[in-house]
Every structure is written in C-alpha cells, then in structure tokens.
Design a protein around this motif. Structure first.
Motif, PDB file in Angstrom:
ATOM      1  N   VAL A   1       0.655  -1.252   0.136  1.00 20.16           N
ATOM      2  CA  VAL A   1       0.013  -0.044   0.020  1.00 20.16           C
ATOM      3  C   VAL A   1       0.907   1.277  -0.041  1.00 20.16           C
ATOM      4  O   VAL A   1       1.559   1.513   0.880  1.00 20.16           O
ATOM      5  CB  VAL A   1      -1.148   0.083   1.252  1.00 20.16           C
ATOM      6  CG1 VAL A   1      -1.879   1.247   1.298  1.00 20.16           C
ATOM      7  CG2 VAL A   1      -1.840  -1.163   0.967  1.00 20.16           C
TER       8      VAL A   1
ATOM      9  N   GLU B   1      -1.315   8.220   6.051  1.00 20.32           N
ATOM     10  CA  GLU B   1      -1.264   7.255   7.186  1.00 20.32           C
ATOM     11  C   GLU B   1      -2.964   7.497   7.487  1.00 20.32           C
ATOM     12  O   GLU B   1      -3.623   6.018   7.798  1.00 20.32           O
ATOM     13  CB  GLU B   1      -0.523   7.445   8.311  1.00 20.32           C
ATOM     14  CG  GLU B   1      -0.696   6.604   9.253  1.00 20.32           C
ATOM     15  CD  GLU B   1       0.547   6.971  10.639  1.00 20.32           C
ATOM     16  OE1 GLU B   1       0.667   5.980  11.377  1.00 20.32           O
ATOM     17  OE2 GLU B   1       1.077   7.915  10.267  1.00 20.32           O
TER      18      GLU B   1
ATOM     19  N   PHE C   1      -4.818   5.268   4.915  1.00 18.42           N
ATOM     20  CA  PHE C   1      -4.540   3.924   5.061  1.00 18.42           C
ATOM     21  C   PHE C   1      -5.375   3.429   6.337  1.00 18.42           C
ATOM     22  O   PHE C   1      -5.976   2.327   6.263  1.00 18.42           O
ATOM     23  CB  PHE C   1      -3.078   3.778   5.451  1.00 18.42           C
ATOM     24  CG  PHE C   1      -2.756   2.267   5.818  1.00 18.42           C
ATOM     25  CD1 PHE C   1      -2.464   1.335   4.799  1.00 18.42           C
ATOM     26  CD2 PHE C   1      -2.111   1.891   7.110  1.00 18.42           C
ATOM     27  CE1 PHE C   1      -2.257  -0.093   5.043  1.00 18.42           C
ATOM     28  CE2 PHE C   1      -1.803   0.675   7.448  1.00 18.42           C
ATOM     29  CZ  PHE C   1      -1.980  -0.337   6.293  1.00 18.42           C
TER      30      PHE C   1
ATOM     31  N   LYS D   1      -7.839   0.344   5.600  1.00 18.60           N
ATOM     32  CA  LYS D   1      -7.228  -0.665   5.888  1.00 18.60           C
ATOM     33  C   LYS D   1      -8.268  -2.135   6.147  1.00 18.60           C
ATOM     34  O   LYS D   1      -8.330  -3.389   5.734  1.00 18.60           O
ATOM     35  CB  LYS D   1      -6.293  -0.642   7.056  1.00 18.60           C
ATOM     36  CG  LYS D   1      -5.730  -2.203   7.408  1.00 18.60           C
ATOM     37  CD  LYS D   1      -4.637  -1.918   8.513  1.00 18.60           C
ATOM     38  CE  LYS D   1      -4.049  -3.308   8.798  1.00 18.60           C
ATOM     39  NZ  LYS D   1      -2.771  -3.196  10.106  1.00 18.60           N
TER      40      LYS D   1
ATOM     41  N   ARG E   1       1.744  -1.046   4.512  1.00 15.37           N
ATOM     42  CA  ARG E   1       2.126   0.106   3.861  1.00 15.37           C
ATOM     43  C   ARG E   1       3.285   0.429   3.705  1.00 15.37           C
ATOM     44  O   ARG E   1       4.241   0.554   4.852  1.00 15.37           O
ATOM     45  CB  ARG E   1       1.418   1.243   5.310  1.00 15.37           C
ATOM     46  CG  ARG E   1       1.568   2.601   4.749  1.00 15.37           C
ATOM     47  CD  ARG E   1       0.853   3.419   5.558  1.00 15.37           C
ATOM     48  NE  ARG E   1       1.161   4.899   4.967  1.00 15.37           N
ATOM     49  CZ  ARG E   1       2.396   5.614   5.651  1.00 15.37           C
ATOM     50  NH1 ARG E   1       2.842   5.315   6.659  1.00 15.37           N
ATOM     51  NH2 ARG E   1       2.332   7.023   5.163  1.00 15.37           N
TER      52      ARG E   1
END
Length: 294
Positions: A135, A139, A142, A146, A158
């Motif tokens: 990925v 952040e 993500f 996720k 990530r």
C-alpha cells in the motif's frame, strides 16, 4: 459500512469483489466485456452501474483493477469529476509510479483521497481473501481503508505515501519475472545439453533454489498445466517496461532488468501476445528461439 465501487472484476477483481460482498459492504460493479463475473456478483447482491459516472456517485471507495496506467488514468478522470468529496480511489493495478503520483495529487486537489494497493498472489488466493497488498497512502487514509482491504487481503503492508505501493510492486515483479526468464533459459540449456527438463526439476525441486514461483512455473514446464500461473506475457512485458522507466527516472543502471524485459519482448513479439499466453509459456518461446521443439 463503506459503499464500494469496483472497476475490473476479472481474474483477480472477481474474487476481491466477492470478498467485499461477503463482509457486508454494499457493492456496485460495472461490466466490461465478460458478463459472467458481473452476473455472479449480482446474484450475490451487487448492484450493476450503467456507466462509470453512476458507479462513482454510488461509492465511498472505488477499487480499480485495470491492465495498466493508461486505463487507470481514463477511469480516474471520471472518478475525479463524479465522486463525492472525501471519497477514496484505490488502484489495485500494477501501474507506473510516475503516473500514480500525478493522479494522487489530482485526487487530493479534487477533495478525494488516493491509495495504491497493488496485489501479490493468484486468482485462487483472490477467491479466498488471501492476497497480499502493498500500500501507498497517507497514514490517515490507510487507517480508514485498511479494514476494507482486509476483506480481500491476508497480508497488508503500508510501504509509504502515494506511489510507494506501485514502486514496491514493480520491484516484486522484477524478481518474479526475472525468475521466469532464468527458468526458461535454464530449461532450454538443460534440453540442449541432454540433461532434460524432468532431471533438472528433480534436482531443483525441494532444494534451496525451490520456491512458490518455481513450482507454478514448473506446473506448466513439467506437468503441462497451461493455467498453472495465469499472468500474461503481455502484462510481464508491461511491468518490466514500467520498471525500466522507473530506473531511468532515478538514474539507476539496470542491465539485468533490461535482459529480463527483452526476454518477454521476444516472446510477445513472436506470438505470445494473447490473453491466454502466460508467463510459464516463456519456456516454449526461448526453446523455439534455440531450435528446440517442446
């Protein structure tokens, strides 16, 4: 539950989309050429959009599984215009990181978010929700996406910001396609020298040189299973061309990768450009170039 749109329900995308449905996500899909996966997903509860604009409007998060960056760029152009602000575009294709970073910046400027999540694994693993995802995303994006990725991926890493996932995927595919080129050449040498494919395999299988990629490659070279590893020679060449561009952009000399790319270019340009010409079939093209009939 996030409302998901899925563009590209082919070999990999169909299983991923089914996993999203199984987890309870409302899912909207769109047809391309093959209606069989669309009809299967519709029977499982997916909605079918008439066009890409309708899919964009119906979705909080849109997954893309496309052949490469030119197709992704065309899809994203519509998504940027039609998705509601705050939506997320997830590119699961193996794309050119240079293009990816440009698209990510355009998404942010349009009030959307970007996440590249290229895949590791096979269609069989897609069907069981056991893929790997590399990925590239900020952040916070993500963290939001996720749990959605976890419906179709067993391993989620990530790598960094936007574009980092696609960069790692190309490095991964450099190793994989490099293995394929080495195996094809080694088997040709084995045949030409009299050792033979079966004897070669009996020594390598189970040794330190064995690995999962070797086993699927040999599923065709030894056992004749044409679908042992369903990744096309055309896609292999496309990925190696993207990696060459990435190397050029960073000023890195990559002579080994150049040789790997040329092995696939030879195969694609001598008849291996079909939708069912897969990477393990490279062994036939290398053999033929050396006067060996397999």
């Amino acid at each position: 539950m996030e409302k998901i749109g899925f563009v590209g329900v082919g070999l990999m995308g169909h299983g991923m989309a089914a996993s999203l449905l199984g987890a309870g996500h409302p899912l909207t899909v769109i047809a391309h050429r093959n209606r069989a996966p669309i009809e299967d997903l519709a029977a499982k509860g997916a909605a079918e959009a008439d066009d890409l604009a309708a899919l964009a409007k119906a979705s909080d998060i849109v997954h893309i599984c496309a052949p490469g960056s030119p197709q992704v760029e065309g899809i994203v152009e519509v998504l940027l215009a039609k998705m509601a602000k705050g939506g997320v575009i997830v590119d699961c294709s193996t794309s050119n990181p240079v293009s990816t970073k440009i698209l990510a910046a355009k998404a942010e400027a349009a009030g959307l978010h970007w996440l590249d999540a290229p895949l590791g694994g096979t269609p069989a693993q897609a069907a069981t929700g056991e893929l790997a995802a590399m990925v590239g995303a900020h952040e916070a994006v993500f963290d939001r996406v996720k749990p959605v990725i976890a419906t179709w991926a067993k391993t989620i890493v990530r790598i960094g910001g936007p574009g980092a996932g696609h960069t790692m995927k190309l490095l991964n595919n450099f190793l994989a396609m490099g293995y394929g080129a080495l195996y094809a050449e080694a088997l040709t040498l084995a045949e030409k020298s009299g050792v033979g494919t079966e004897m070669f395999d009996s020594v390598i299988r189970g040794s330190r040189m064995d690995c999962g990629f070797y086993q699927t490659f040999m599923g065709y070279a030894v056992d004749g299973n044409r679908e042992a590893h369903k990744f096309t020679l055309t896609n292999a060449l496309k990925d190696m061309s993207y990696l060459a561009a990435m190397a050029d952009g960073t000023g890195v000399a990559n002579p080994v990768q150049g040789a790997v790319k040329n092995s696939y270019a030879m195969a694609v340009n001598t008849g291996g450009d079909g939708p069912e010409d897969y990477v393990p079939h490279l062994v036939d093209f290398v053999a033929r170039a050396n006067g060996i009939k397999r």
